[in-house]
Design a protein around this motif. Structure first.
Motif, short mmCIF file in Angstrom:
data_model
loop_
_atom_site.label_atom_id
_atom_site.label_comp_id
_atom_site.label_asym_id
_atom_site.label_seq_id
_atom_site.Cartn_x
_atom_site.Cartn_y
_atom_site.Cartn_z
N VAL A 34 -6.18 35.93 29.45
CA VAL A 34 -7.19 36.64 28.68
C VAL A 34 -7.76 35.64 27.68
O VAL A 34 -7.00 34.95 26.99
CB VAL A 34 -6.59 37.85 27.93
CG1 VAL A 34 -7.60 38.47 26.99
CG2 VAL A 34 -6.07 38.88 28.92
N PHE A 35 -9.08 35.57 27.60
CA PHE A 35 -9.75 34.69 26.65
C PHE A 35 -10.36 35.52 25.53
O PHE A 35 -10.95 36.57 25.79
CB PHE A 35 -10.88 33.91 27.34
CG PHE A 35 -10.40 32.80 28.21
CD1 PHE A 35 -10.27 31.51 27.71
CD2 PHE A 35 -10.07 33.03 29.55
CE1 PHE A 35 -9.82 30.48 28.52
CE2 PHE A 35 -9.63 32.00 30.36
CZ PHE A 35 -9.50 30.72 29.84
N VAL A 36 -10.19 35.03 24.31
CA VAL A 36 -10.85 35.61 23.15
C VAL A 36 -11.56 34.49 22.41
O VAL A 36 -11.19 33.32 22.55
CB VAL A 36 -9.86 36.36 22.23
CG1 VAL A 36 -9.27 37.58 22.93
CG2 VAL A 36 -8.76 35.44 21.74
N GLY A 37 -12.58 34.83 21.63
CA GLY A 37 -13.43 33.82 21.01
C GLY A 37 -13.06 33.40 19.61
O GLY A 37 -13.61 32.44 19.08
N ASP A 38 -12.12 34.11 18.98
CA ASP A 38 -11.70 33.72 17.63
C ASP A 38 -10.40 34.41 17.27
O ASP A 38 -9.88 35.22 18.04
CB ASP A 38 -12.79 34.01 16.59
CG ASP A 38 -13.14 35.48 16.48
OD1 ASP A 38 -12.22 36.33 16.38
OD2 ASP A 38 -14.34 35.81 16.46
#
Length: 148
Positions: A34-38
């Motif tokens: 899972v990728f998150v931006g911050d």
């Protein structure tokens, strides 16, 4: 660790996210990523719907908008429910100050992002092999799924 343990990656750079996903795809990794931006998105994800129970590894960039990696480390490593999740800092910074600060805040590993694709690829493969295949992590009794 349960068999579906998630690798949670916090990075705001689209190119780095694409490269990471490409290398992970090449590994035939069975664990979800899972990728998150911050940092705020990371904390929101990990605290929502019991997701913290399924996160087995966090790969964390330092320099992100809204909440940077240093601030995330402070939160993760002071909350009893979250502190056992291993955190690998993966950042462009090679600053000795950043390295020392991250380890002081509880980072389990600090890696500077290589500038060439081949070295980046090898670095991520090594990271995955170590954290996914070799280590025994304390959160859950079941290991990550292996890849070959």
């Amino acid at each position: 660790m349960n068999r579906n343990a998630t690798i949670l990656i916090a990075d705001d750079d689209d190119d780095d996210r694409y490269l990471l996903q490409s290398v992970l795809d090449d590994c035939n990794l069975l664990n979800p990523t899972v990728f998150v931006g911050d940092g705020l998105e990371l904390l929101e994800y990990i605290r929502t719907d019991n997701n913290d129970a399924s996160v087995g590894l966090i790969i964390l960039d330092l320099n992100m908008p809204r909440m940077d990696g240093r601030e995330v480390l402070k939160v993760l490593k002071t909350e009893p429910k979250l502190r056992k999740i291993p955190v690998v800092v993966l950042t462009t910074s090679k600053s000795e100050k950043d390295v020392n600060q991250c380890y002081a805040l509880g980072a389990n590993c600090y890696i500077s992002k290589p500038s060439s694709f081949d070295v980046f690829n090898d670095t991520i493969l090594t990271l995955v092999k170590f954290w996914i295949n070799l280590t025994h992590l304390p959160i859950k009794p079941e290991p990550f799924k292996a890849f070959y």
